[in-house]
Write an enzyme that holds these catalytic residues in place. Sequence first.
Site, PDB file in Angstrom:
ATOM      1  N   ILE A   1       0.871  -1.170   0.000  1.00  0.00           N
ATOM      2  CA  ILE A   1       0.000   0.000   0.000  1.00  0.00           C
ATOM      3  C   ILE A   1       0.910   1.222   0.000  1.00  0.00           C
ATOM      4  O   ILE A   1       2.060   1.159   0.435  1.00  0.00           O
ATOM      5  CB  ILE A   1      -0.993   0.009   1.188  1.00  0.00           C
ATOM      6  CG1 ILE A   1      -0.279  -0.114   2.537  1.00  0.00           C
ATOM      7  CG2 ILE A   1      -2.035  -1.072   1.037  1.00  0.00           C
ATOM      8  CD1 ILE A   1      -1.231  -0.061   3.734  1.00  0.00           C
ATOM      9  N   ASP A   2       0.403   2.326  -0.508  1.00  0.00           N
ATOM     10  CA  ASP A   2       1.223   3.522  -0.682  1.00  0.00           C
ATOM     11  C   ASP A   2       1.745   4.056   0.645  1.00  0.00           C
ATOM     12  O   ASP A   2       1.148   3.822   1.709  1.00  0.00           O
ATOM     13  CB  ASP A   2       0.410   4.627  -1.367  1.00  0.00           C
ATOM     14  CG  ASP A   2      -0.047   4.238  -2.761  1.00  0.00           C
ATOM     15  OD1 ASP A   2       0.615   3.381  -3.374  1.00  0.00           O
ATOM     16  OD2 ASP A   2      -1.056   4.787  -3.219  1.00  0.00           O
ATOM     17  N   LYS A   3       2.819   4.808   0.572  1.00  0.00           N
ATOM     18  CA  LYS A   3       3.443   5.400   1.758  1.00  0.00           C
ATOM     19  C   LYS A   3       2.411   6.102   2.640  1.00  0.00           C
ATOM     20  O   LYS A   3       2.368   5.900   3.851  1.00  0.00           O
ATOM     21  CB  LYS A   3       4.528   6.379   1.324  1.00  0.00           C
ATOM     22  CG  LYS A   3       5.139   7.176   2.480  1.00  0.00           C
ATOM     23  CD  LYS A   3       6.044   8.285   1.965  1.00  0.00           C
ATOM     24  CE  LYS A   3       6.499   9.173   3.118  1.00  0.00           C
ATOM     25  NZ  LYS A   3       7.243  10.355   2.645  1.00  0.00           N
TER      26      LYS A   3
END
Length: 302
Positions: free
Chosen positions: A136-138
């Site tokens: 999942i994105d930062k």
Amino acid sequence: MSQHYEVLENDQSKRIDKLLTDIISDASRSQIQSWLKNDRVEVNGTAVKSNYKVQRGDQISWTIPEVEPLELTAENIPLEIIHEDEDVIVVNKPSGMVVHPSAGHESGTLVNALLYHCRDLSGINGVERPGIVHRIDKDTSGLLMVAKNDLAHQSLVQQLSNKTVERKYVAIVHGDISHEYGTIDAPIGRDPKERQRMAVVEDGREAVTHFQVLEHFKDFTYVECTLETGRTHQIRVHMRYINHPLAGDPKYGPRKTWGLNGQALHAKSIGFSHPRTGEWKKFEVEAPQDFKEMLEYLQNRR
């Protein structure tokens, strides 16, 4: 490794850094400009700079520098572990944490923290991404499943490929969505106009997102999104595509938006068949505080 390209008629007069960004899919414009600066790009046998404008028939050659392997360090970073057994760890990743090391993010990642907590992680993804089967994105918070051995890794990847893993997210998006349910079936690939972003493009990879409206507000909507596929930035790209970008999204949303630390997107639940027992496992976590505060503000403002 040296590569070559002959300039075509429709490439005429393009800046060489722009042309190379278009034809080299796995390199950013800043990387290519660095190659040009360090004389790694030649036209007709002569090194050129970023502002060189190509001509039809030019023979371009470039040398991609060898990537130095990252040294992974186990770091004593707090982890919120939701579940752990001999095969799988399920963690609640905070917003702001990168999943695995890469250029510019050599430390402080989820992988660095996992290595401190657990020395046994699957090695299928190599030394830089041990145990990682999805990301999942930062600036997205929420649940990730991590494989502790190769048996678990192969099983979880196969479940993702078969679309049998259940992944649900909650998000706050701009605008009031007029219908209660929807499916966005639109292929995603690299944005041809902005290589650092993804976009809905004709020749992209299949991407399907289902959504359900949870609450309507005057100028925002609270939604639950279910992923059928898992493309890079999928929910962010798809919601932008239907003109409802995520609140706080610096890459795909309005420049001036809510004061969040990134997009209002949280991976709230994940379900999968246990790799060893086949038992269905499902886990759920609440959204982080800043997400809940925005939601409460919108509810109280009605």
